[in-house]
Design an enzyme around this catalytic site. Structure first.
Site, short mmCIF file in Angstrom:
data_model
loop_
_atom_site.label_atom_id
_atom_site.label_comp_id
_atom_site.label_asym_id
_atom_site.label_seq_id
_atom_site.Cartn_x
_atom_site.Cartn_y
_atom_site.Cartn_z
N ASP A 42 0.83 -1.20 0.00
CA ASP A 42 0.00 0.00 0.00
C ASP A 42 0.86 1.25 0.00
O ASP A 42 1.85 1.34 0.73
CB ASP A 42 -0.91 0.01 1.24
CG ASP A 42 -1.76 1.26 1.30
OD1 ASP A 42 -2.71 1.37 0.49
OD2 ASP A 42 -1.50 2.14 2.15
N TYR A 47 3.00 10.49 -0.72
CA TYR A 47 4.09 10.10 0.19
C TYR A 47 5.45 10.49 -0.39
O TYR A 47 5.74 10.18 -1.54
CB TYR A 47 4.08 8.59 0.41
CG TYR A 47 2.93 8.05 1.22
CD1 TYR A 47 2.15 8.87 2.02
CD2 TYR A 47 2.62 6.70 1.18
CE1 TYR A 47 1.09 8.36 2.75
CE2 TYR A 47 1.56 6.17 1.92
CZ TYR A 47 0.80 7.01 2.70
OH TYR A 47 -0.24 6.50 3.43
N SER A 158 -10.35 6.37 3.05
CA SER A 158 -9.42 6.47 4.17
C SER A 158 -9.62 7.83 4.83
O SER A 158 -9.76 8.84 4.15
CB SER A 158 -7.99 6.34 3.65
OG SER A 158 -7.04 6.59 4.67
#
Length: 253
Positions: A42, A47, A158
């Site tokens: 994941d 990021y 999320s």
């Protein structure tokens, strides 16, 4: 591989690959994960933008793309998931200026992620953070487009409150698409996360139970590759003892 369900006993969180973790160690960690039977990796398109010199994000996806390129045939053995919605529009612009969850942002975000990863589709595509400036109907319609093309096999939410997940499901049903969604949340430690982690965890459970569809999974248990206290907790979300508690608007995972 059967991706009709994304249930997995263990997921490799690739947040720090390509920034704090260099290529040699990243490859070694991923190789070990797969060798020991791991199947789900994941990441997210943002990021890790908050680290010095990381720009607006993308390093983790690029590192995974390099790893997959170095291992021909491995893509068919793993489940791959990424996220959209939290990437800054430019370095330093978060949270005031981020991509959000408009149709344009979702479609463009996925294409960029696929290019970085070097793949034709992802098994799971998460909405990373809710975007109340975009109508939920627009977001749901965009996700429906992507699943119909086969570039996304399943979708999930999320860091969304349960009522927003249910709103999305209702719109999906009305549009005649699959209303099942995965629900992802940050693993609460003793201090809580974003001031509402325990309540969010209860909401998450309730959002999955009624239809018996979808799954709920914890996140952030091993971020940073370290333990914190007696339980495994997110070292970025749970406040250090010497710092003040995060505010309601803190970043989270």
């Amino acid at each position: 591989m059967d991706t009709t369900t994304m249930n997995s006993p263990l997921v490799f969180g690739a947040m720090l690959l390509g920034t704090r973790i260099d290529q040699e160690r990243s490859f070694a960690l991923l190789d070990r994960f797969v060798e020991r039977g791991g199947q789900w990796v994941d990441t997210a398109n943002c990021y890790t933008f908050w680290l010095s010199g990381a720009g607006a994000g993308g390093a983790s996806e690029e590192m995974l793309g390099s790893w997959l390129s170095a291992h021909p045939g491995l893509r068919d053995q793993i489940r791959l998931s990424t996220k959209v919605g939290a990437e800054p529009l430019w370095p330093g612009s978060w949270p005031q200026q981020r991509e959000g969850l408009s149709r344009r942002a979702i479609l463009q975000g996925l294409e960029t992620s696929l290019q970085r990863l070097g793949v034709a589709e992802v098994d799971m595509f998460w909405l990373h953070q809710e975007d109340r400036s975009t109508p939920m109907a627009e977001t749901v319609e965009a996700l429906g487009e992507l699943t119909s093309t086969g570039k996304v096999r399943r979708v999930g939410a999320s860091n969304h409150p349960a009522w927003r997940v249910e709103q999305a499901r209702g719109l999906a049903r009305a549009g005649g698409t699959d209303a099942s969604q995965e629900v992802q949340y940050c693993q609460p430690g003793r201090s809580g996360i974003m001031g509402r982690a325990r309540a969010a965890r209860g909401e998450r459970d309730d959002s999955v139970r009624p239809e018996g569809k979808g799954c709920a999974g914890p996140r952030c248990s091993w971020i940073g590759g370290k333990r914190s206290g007696p339980g495994l907790r997110c070292l970025r979300c749970v406040r250090p003892p010497h710092r003040a508690h995060r505010s309601e608007g803190s970043r989270g995972c």
